[in-house]
Write a protein that holds these residues in place. Structure first.
Motif, PDB file in Angstrom:
ATOM      1  N   ARG A  51       0.824  -1.209   0.000  1.00  0.00           N
ATOM      2  CA  ARG A  51       0.000   0.000   0.000  1.00  0.00           C
ATOM      3  C   ARG A  51       0.860   1.262   0.000  1.00  0.00           C
ATOM      4  NH1 ARG A  51      -5.346  -1.462   1.323  1.00  0.00           N
ATOM      5  NH2 ARG A  51      -5.756   0.571   2.251  1.00  0.00           N
ATOM      6  N   PHE A  52       1.710   1.374  -1.005  1.00  0.00           N
ATOM      7  CA  PHE A  52       2.683   2.467  -1.075  1.00  0.00           C
ATOM      8  C   PHE A  52       2.040   3.849  -0.993  1.00  0.00           C
ATOM      9  CE2 PHE A  52       1.440   2.490  -5.516  1.00  0.00           C
ATOM     10  CZ  PHE A  52       1.583   3.808  -5.888  1.00  0.00           C
ATOM     11  N   TRP A  53       0.807   3.976  -1.441  1.00  0.00           N
ATOM     12  CA  TRP A  53       0.149   5.288  -1.502  1.00  0.00           C
ATOM     13  C   TRP A  53      -0.251   5.833  -0.138  1.00  0.00           C
ATOM     14  CZ3 TRP A  53      -1.787   0.649  -3.064  1.00  0.00           C
ATOM     15  CH2 TRP A  53      -2.873   0.162  -2.372  1.00  0.00           C
TER      16      TRP A  53
ATOM     17  N   LYS B 225       1.805   6.073   2.580  1.00  0.00           N
ATOM     18  CA  LYS B 225       2.925   6.681   3.303  1.00  0.00           C
ATOM     19  C   LYS B 225       3.673   7.630   2.377  1.00  0.00           C
ATOM     20  CE  LYS B 225       3.477   2.330   5.670  1.00  0.00           C
ATOM     21  NZ  LYS B 225       4.072   1.067   5.332  1.00  0.00           N
ATOM     22  N   GLU B 226       3.977   8.805   2.916  1.00  0.00           N
ATOM     23  CA  GLU B 226       4.663   9.818   2.115  1.00  0.00           C
ATOM     24  C   GLU B 226       6.019   9.312   1.616  1.00  0.00           C
ATOM     25  OE1 GLU B 226       3.415  12.701   0.921  1.00  0.00           O
ATOM     26  OE2 GLU B 226       1.564  12.009   1.845  1.00  0.00           O
ATOM     27  N   GLN B 227       6.746   8.617   2.453  1.00  0.00           N
ATOM     28  CA  GLN B 227       8.081   8.144   2.066  1.00  0.00           C
ATOM     29  C   GLN B 227       7.998   7.137   0.927  1.00  0.00           C
ATOM     30  OE1 GLN B 227      11.156   9.249   3.077  1.00  0.00           O
ATOM     31  NE2 GLN B 227      11.877   7.986   1.408  1.00  0.00           N
ATOM     32  N   THR B 228       7.076   6.190   1.005  1.00  0.00           N
ATOM     33  CA  THR B 228       6.988   5.201  -0.071  1.00  0.00           C
ATOM     34  C   THR B 228       6.428   5.817  -1.345  1.00  0.00           C
ATOM     35  OG1 THR B 228       4.904   4.368   0.828  1.00  0.00           O
ATOM     36  CG2 THR B 228       6.905   3.141   1.388  1.00  0.00           C
ATOM     37  N   LYS B 229       5.530   6.798  -1.219  1.00  0.00           N
ATOM     38  CA  LYS B 229       5.052   7.498  -2.417  1.00  0.00           C
ATOM     39  C   LYS B 229       6.223   8.196  -3.099  1.00  0.00           C
ATOM     40  CE  LYS B 229       1.638   9.927  -0.643  1.00  0.00           C
ATOM     41  NZ  LYS B 229       0.441  10.784  -0.490  1.00  0.00           N
ATOM     42  N   ALA B 230       7.053   8.856  -2.309  1.00  0.00           N
ATOM     43  CA  ALA B 230       8.226   9.543  -2.864  1.00  0.00           C
ATOM     44  C   ALA B 230       9.202   8.547  -3.487  1.00  0.00           C
ATOM     45  CB  ALA B 230       8.923  10.356  -1.783  1.00  0.00           C
ATOM     46  N   ASP B 231       9.411   7.411  -2.830  1.00  0.00           N
ATOM     47  CA  ASP B 231      10.308   6.384  -3.377  1.00  0.00           C
ATOM     48  C   ASP B 231       9.817   5.889  -4.732  1.00  0.00           C
ATOM     49  OD1 ASP B 231      11.890   6.569  -1.122  1.00  0.00           O
ATOM     50  OD2 ASP B 231      11.136   4.715  -0.208  1.00  0.00           O
ATOM     51  N   VAL B 232       8.521   5.638  -4.840  1.00  0.00           N
ATOM     52  CA  VAL B 232       7.950   5.164  -6.103  1.00  0.00           C
ATOM     53  C   VAL B 232       8.063   6.249  -7.171  1.00  0.00           C
ATOM     54  CG1 VAL B 232       5.807   4.453  -7.246  1.00  0.00           C
ATOM     55  CG2 VAL B 232       6.429   3.466  -5.032  1.00  0.00           C
TER      56      VAL B 232
ATOM     57  N   GLN C 105      -3.295   6.378  -9.123  1.00  0.00           N
ATOM     58  CA  GLN C 105      -4.751   6.289  -9.242  1.00  0.00           C
ATOM     59  C   GLN C 105      -5.200   4.828  -9.331  1.00  0.00           C
ATOM     60  OE1 GLN C 105      -6.424   7.954 -12.843  1.00  0.00           O
ATOM     61  NE2 GLN C 105      -8.290   8.525 -11.751  1.00  0.00           N
ATOM     62  N   GLN C 106      -4.500   4.045 -10.114  1.00  0.00           N
ATOM     63  CA  GLN C 106      -4.853   2.635 -10.265  1.00  0.00           C
ATOM     64  C   GLN C 106      -4.640   1.869  -8.954  1.00  0.00           C
ATOM     65  OE1 GLN C 106      -6.193   1.075 -13.189  1.00  0.00           O
ATOM     66  NE2 GLN C 106      -6.560   3.249 -13.458  1.00  0.00           N
ATOM     67  N   ALA C 107      -3.576   2.180  -8.253  1.00  0.00           N
ATOM     68  CA  ALA C 107      -3.280   1.492  -6.995  1.00  0.00           C
ATOM     69  C   ALA C 107      -4.325   1.826  -5.932  1.00  0.00           C
ATOM     70  CB  ALA C 107      -1.887   1.860  -6.506  1.00  0.00           C
ATOM     71  N   VAL C 108      -4.686   3.094  -5.820  1.00  0.00           N
ATOM     72  CA  VAL C 108      -5.664   3.515  -4.821  1.00  0.00           C
ATOM     73  C   VAL C 108      -7.027   2.879  -5.100  1.00  0.00           C
ATOM     74  CG1 VAL C 108      -6.952   5.517  -3.957  1.00  0.00           C
ATOM     75  CG2 VAL C 108      -4.491   5.647  -4.212  1.00  0.00           C
ATOM     76  N   SER C 109      -7.389   2.775  -6.360  1.00  0.00           N
ATOM     77  CA  SER C 109      -8.685   2.201  -6.718  1.00  0.00           C
ATOM     78  C   SER C 109      -8.679   0.682  -6.664  1.00  0.00           C
ATOM     79  CB  SER C 109      -9.108   2.677  -8.103  1.00  0.00           C
ATOM     80  OG  SER C 109      -8.310   2.076  -9.103  1.00  0.00           O
ATOM     81  N   GLY C 110      -7.500   0.093  -6.529  1.00  0.00           N
ATOM     82  CA  GLY C 110      -7.384  -1.361  -6.488  1.00  0.00           C
ATOM     83  C   GLY C 110      -7.223  -2.006  -7.854  1.00  0.00           C
TER      84      GLY C 110
END
Length: 77
Positions: A20-22, A24-31, A66-71
């Motif tokens: 669920r990378f979306w 956490k701010e750190q994992t969003k930034a890493d991605v 967007q795709q990750a958040v929506s599943g």
């Protein structure tokens, strides 16, 4: 087309390591940085300018997020 396919495989492999990378701010930034690095490494200069590469990376990240958040991304992987 091949660069797009390679990018998608790389992103799927990277996201498989994250939960669920979306959320956490750190994992969003890493991605986001990972995608930017992949785009810069795989799109040739020329014909792509640094600005175009930045725009592509932002569009890819926005789509993946967007795709990750929506599943949808998980179902497609």
């Amino acid at each position: 087309k091949q660069a797009s396919r390679d990018l998608l495989v790389s992103i799927k492999d990277r996201l498989a390591e994250l939960d669920r990378f979306w959320e956490k701010e750190q994992t969003k930034a890493d991605v986001e940085v990972f995608i930017l690095d992949e785009v810069y490494a795989n799109l040739p200069t020329p014909p792509f300018s640094p600005e175009e590469k930045q725009a592509v990376a932002e569009a890819v990240y926005g789509h993946i997020w967007q795709q990750a958040v929506s599943g949808e991304f998980a179902r497609a992987a």
